[in-house]
Design a protein around this motif. Structure first.
Motif, PDB file in Angstrom:
ATOM      1  N   ALA A   1       1.566  21.355 -87.448  1.00 19.64           N
ATOM      2  CA  ALA A   1       1.042  21.187 -86.167  1.00 19.64           C
ATOM      3  C   ALA A   1       0.130  20.140 -86.173  1.00 19.64           C
ATOM      4  CB  ALA A   1       0.537  22.650 -85.859  1.00 19.64           C
ATOM      5  N   LYS A   2      -0.525  19.626 -84.942  1.00 21.30           N
ATOM      6  CA  LYS A   2      -1.644  18.742 -84.704  1.00 21.30           C
ATOM      7  C   LYS A   2      -2.393  19.304 -83.670  1.00 21.30           C
ATOM      8  CE  LYS A   2       0.862  14.637 -86.294  1.00 21.30           C
ATOM      9  NZ  LYS A   2       1.154  13.283 -86.219  1.00 21.30           N
ATOM     10  N   PRO A   3      -3.882  19.215 -83.723  1.00 17.73           N
ATOM     11  CA  PRO A   3      -4.615  19.529 -82.653  1.00 17.73           C
ATOM     12  C   PRO A   3      -4.496  18.841 -81.633  1.00 17.73           C
ATOM     13  CG  PRO A   3      -5.947  19.276 -84.575  1.00 17.73           C
ATOM     14  CD  PRO A   3      -4.440  19.237 -84.995  1.00 17.73           C
ATOM     15  N   LEU A   4      -4.366  19.357 -80.333  1.00 21.30           N
ATOM     16  CA  LEU A   4      -4.335  18.430 -79.110  1.00 21.30           C
ATOM     17  C   LEU A   4      -5.763  18.175 -78.771  1.00 21.30           C
ATOM     18  CD1 LEU A   4      -1.958  20.304 -77.071  1.00 21.30           C
ATOM     19  CD2 LEU A   4      -1.359  18.152 -78.403  1.00 21.30           C
ATOM     20  N   PRO A   5      -6.196  16.873 -78.388  1.00 19.42           N
ATOM     21  CA  PRO A   5      -7.363  16.488 -77.802  1.00 19.42           C
ATOM     22  C   PRO A   5      -7.889  17.575 -76.875  1.00 19.42           C
ATOM     23  CG  PRO A   5      -5.879  14.505 -77.884  1.00 19.42           C
ATOM     24  CD  PRO A   5      -5.076  15.781 -78.177  1.00 19.42           C
ATOM     25  N   GLN A   6      -9.112  17.864 -77.189  1.00 16.63           N
ATOM     26  CA  GLN A   6      -9.908  18.901 -76.373  1.00 16.63           C
ATOM     27  C   GLN A   6      -9.246  20.045 -76.149  1.00 16.63           C
ATOM     28  OE1 GLN A   6     -10.924  16.622 -72.998  1.00 16.63           O
ATOM     29  NE2 GLN A   6     -11.703  14.919 -74.138  1.00 16.63           N
ATOM     30  N   ALA A   7      -8.181  20.564 -77.100  1.00 12.56           N
ATOM     31  CA  ALA A   7      -7.493  21.787 -76.936  1.00 12.56           C
ATOM     32  C   ALA A   7      -7.470  22.588 -78.162  1.00 12.56           C
ATOM     33  CB  ALA A   7      -6.137  21.682 -76.338  1.00 12.56           C
ATOM     34  N   GLY A   8      -7.316  21.829 -79.240  1.00 18.03           N
ATOM     35  CA  GLY A   8      -7.104  22.543 -80.591  1.00 18.03           C
ATOM     36  C   GLY A   8      -5.433  22.939 -80.732  1.00 18.03           C
TER      37      GLY A   8
ATOM     38  N   LYS B   1       4.594  12.737 -80.484  1.00 13.02           N
ATOM     39  CA  LYS B   1       4.466  13.557 -81.650  1.00 13.02           C
ATOM     40  C   LYS B   1       2.905  14.079 -81.799  1.00 13.02           C
ATOM     41  CE  LYS B   1       7.132  14.333 -84.517  1.00 13.02           C
ATOM     42  NZ  LYS B   1       7.902  15.834 -84.569  1.00 13.02           N
ATOM     43  N   ALA B   2       1.902  13.202 -81.569  1.00 15.31           N
ATOM     44  CA  ALA B   2       0.472  13.220 -81.804  1.00 15.31           C
ATOM     45  C   ALA B   2      -0.216  14.209 -80.417  1.00 15.31           C
ATOM     46  CB  ALA B   2      -0.006  12.060 -82.045  1.00 15.31           C
ATOM     47  N   ASN B   3       0.416  13.960 -79.156  1.00 13.05           N
ATOM     48  CA  ASN B   3      -0.406  14.441 -78.145  1.00 13.05           C
ATOM     49  C   ASN B   3       0.115  15.303 -77.256  1.00 13.05           C
ATOM     50  OD1 ASN B   3      -2.955  13.058 -79.087  1.00 13.05           O
ATOM     51  ND2 ASN B   3      -1.799  11.030 -78.559  1.00 13.05           N
ATOM     52  N   ALA B   4       1.411  15.590 -77.145  1.00 14.55           N
ATOM     53  CA  ALA B   4       2.344  16.244 -76.064  1.00 14.55           C
ATOM     54  C   ALA B   4       1.954  17.726 -76.477  1.00 14.55           C
ATOM     55  CB  ALA B   4       3.870  15.820 -76.211  1.00 14.55           C
ATOM     56  N   PRO B   5       1.956  18.320 -75.373  1.00 13.30           N
ATOM     57  CA  PRO B   5       1.609  19.881 -75.474  1.00 13.30           C
ATOM     58  C   PRO B   5       2.609  20.881 -75.660  1.00 13.30           C
ATOM     59  CG  PRO B   5       1.200  19.137 -73.150  1.00 13.30           C
ATOM     60  CD  PRO B   5       1.699  18.007 -74.031  1.00 13.30           C
ATOM     61  N   ILE B   6       3.271  20.485 -76.558  1.00 18.04           N
ATOM     62  CA  ILE B   6       4.520  21.343 -77.318  1.00 18.04           C
ATOM     63  C   ILE B   6       4.075  21.903 -78.524  1.00 18.04           C
ATOM     64  CG2 ILE B   6       6.900  21.255 -77.617  1.00 18.04           C
ATOM     65  CD1 ILE B   6       6.919  18.911 -75.638  1.00 18.04           C
ATOM     66  N   TRP B   7       4.347  23.251 -78.626  1.00 16.23           N
ATOM     67  CA  TRP B   7       4.027  24.001 -79.939  1.00 16.23           C
ATOM     68  C   TRP B   7       5.297  24.537 -80.570  1.00 16.23           C
ATOM     69  CZ3 TRP B   7       1.474  24.103 -75.536  1.00 16.23           C
ATOM     70  CH2 TRP B   7       0.486  23.655 -75.493  1.00 16.23           C
ATOM     71  N   LYS B   8       5.615  24.305 -81.944  1.00 16.90           N
ATOM     72  CA  LYS B   8       6.567  24.375 -82.673  1.00 16.90           C
ATOM     73  C   LYS B   8       6.662  25.766 -83.561  1.00 16.90           C
ATOM     74  CE  LYS B   8       8.177  20.699 -84.899  1.00 16.90           C
ATOM     75  NZ  LYS B   8       8.484  19.740 -85.487  1.00 16.90           N
TER      76      LYS B   8
ATOM     77  N   TRP C   1      -0.041  14.495 -69.442  1.00 17.46           N
ATOM     78  CA  TRP C   1       0.339  13.495 -70.550  1.00 17.46           C
ATOM     79  C   TRP C   1       1.266  12.533 -70.400  1.00 17.46           C
ATOM     80  CZ3 TRP C   1       4.693  12.861 -73.372  1.00 17.46           C
ATOM     81  CH2 TRP C   1       4.737  11.944 -74.404  1.00 17.46           C
ATOM     82  N   PHE C   2       2.443  12.819 -69.770  1.00 17.86           N
ATOM     83  CA  PHE C   2       3.438  12.043 -69.462  1.00 17.86           C
ATOM     84  C   PHE C   2       3.430  10.945 -68.184  1.00 17.86           C
ATOM     85  CE2 PHE C   2       7.589  10.599 -67.510  1.00 17.86           C
ATOM     86  CZ  PHE C   2       8.084  10.312 -69.029  1.00 17.86           C
ATOM     87  N   LYS C   3       2.042  11.146 -67.248  1.00 15.55           N
ATOM     88  CA  LYS C   3       1.749  10.512 -66.452  1.00 15.55           C
ATOM     89  C   LYS C   3       1.668   8.956 -66.561  1.00 15.55           C
ATOM     90  CE  LYS C   3      -0.747  12.363 -63.204  1.00 15.55           C
ATOM     91  NZ  LYS C   3      -1.940  12.640 -62.270  1.00 15.55           N
ATOM     92  N   LYS C   4       0.850   8.898 -67.542  1.00 12.94           N
ATOM     93  CA  LYS C   4       0.462   7.380 -68.071  1.00 12.94           C
ATOM     94  C   LYS C   4       1.980   6.632 -68.568  1.00 12.94           C
ATOM     95  CE  LYS C   4      -0.377   8.132 -72.898  1.00 12.94           C
ATOM     96  NZ  LYS C   4      -1.363   8.077 -73.733  1.00 12.94           N
ATOM     97  N   TRP C   5       2.756   7.258 -69.007  1.00  8.66           N
ATOM     98  CA  TRP C   5       4.096   6.667 -69.354  1.00  8.66           C
ATOM     99  C   TRP C   5       5.261   6.509 -68.316  1.00  8.66           C
ATOM    100  CZ3 TRP C   5       4.334   4.236 -73.871  1.00  8.66           C
ATOM    101  CH2 TRP C   5       3.502   4.795 -74.970  1.00  8.66           C
ATOM    102  N   ASN C   6       4.751   7.223 -67.011  1.00 13.24           N
ATOM    103  CA  ASN C   6       5.587   7.202 -65.877  1.00 13.24           C
ATOM    104  C   ASN C   6       5.019   5.861 -65.042  1.00 13.24           C
ATOM    105  OD1 ASN C   6       7.743   7.761 -64.552  1.00 13.24           O
ATOM    106  ND2 ASN C   6       6.712   9.436 -63.183  1.00 13.24           N
ATOM    107  N   GLU C   7       4.006   5.226 -65.508  1.00 14.15           N
ATOM    108  CA  GLU C   7       3.438   4.398 -64.736  1.00 14.15           C
ATOM    109  C   GLU C   7       3.377   2.906 -65.295  1.00 14.15           C
ATOM    110  OE1 GLU C   7      -0.556   5.916 -63.912  1.00 14.15           O
ATOM    111  OE2 GLU C   7       0.167   7.312 -62.679  1.00 14.15           O
ATOM    112  N   LEU C   8       4.290   2.643 -66.363  1.00 14.56           N
ATOM    113  CA  LEU C   8       4.415   1.271 -67.110  1.00 14.56           C
ATOM    114  C   LEU C   8       4.852   0.325 -65.763  1.00 14.56           C
ATOM    115  CD1 LEU C   8       6.222   2.608 -70.192  1.00 14.56           C
ATOM    116  CD2 LEU C   8       3.630   1.902 -69.987  1.00 14.56           C
TER     117      LEU C   8
END
Length: 149
Positions: free
Chosen positions: A139-146, A117-124, A65-72
């Motif tokens: 909690a928010k469902p992750l895209p393609q993961a629930g 907040k919307a997409n990182a794979p972290i469960w609280k 998930w973070f990869k795109k933010w590491n390539e700015l």
């Protein structure tokens, strides 16, 4: 508190040592041509009588998930997050955006935090009476993961 460094993402067991981490990030980037370092510090609030929060995460998916933010092209982002238990008043999420100018830094910071907040794979989980209770209402469902329960 020991961190696991993985590119631009650091994971801490328990609360994040904010000042030490920000100082280290500042030292890493102060001579790289960035004119702004804009941090965000997420502090565990004493809402609803909780003792703290507890986090699970899946590091391979978080790094993906973070990869795109590491390539700015014109900015760098550093991020730290906790796993396990974090008490009220401690920090569970920390990030800093490094940009040439403040305006684009504030823009990236808002976009990054909202995407996190919307997409990182972290469960609280809430910590109540020493028990971990899944915070399903936040909690928010992750895209393609629930939602992981």
């Amino acid at each position: 508190m020991k961190s696991e460094r993985n590119k631009m993402v650091e994971i801490f067991k328990g609360g994040i040592p904010v000042i030490e981490t920000l100082e280290r990030w500042y030292e890493d980037f102060k001579l790289e041509g960035y004119g702004a370092m804009i941090p965000f510090i997420g502090i565990v609030r004493p809402d609803n009588g909780i003792e703290g929060l507890s986090f699970d995460l899946y590091l391979p998916l978080l790094n993906e998930w973070f990869k795109k933010w590491n390539e700015l092209p014109d900015a760098k982002i550093k991020m730290a997050h906790s796993f396990g238990d974090v008490k009220v008043g401690e920090t569970s999420f920390l990030c800093a955006v490094f940009t040439k100018h403040r305006r684009e830094g504030f823009k990236y910071l808002e976009e990054f935090v909202e995407d996190f907040k919307a997409n990182a794979p972290i469960w609280k989980y809430d910590l109540i009476d020493g028990k971990r209770i899944f915070a399903e209402d936040r909690a928010k469902p992750l895209p393609q993961a629930g939602i992981l329960k």
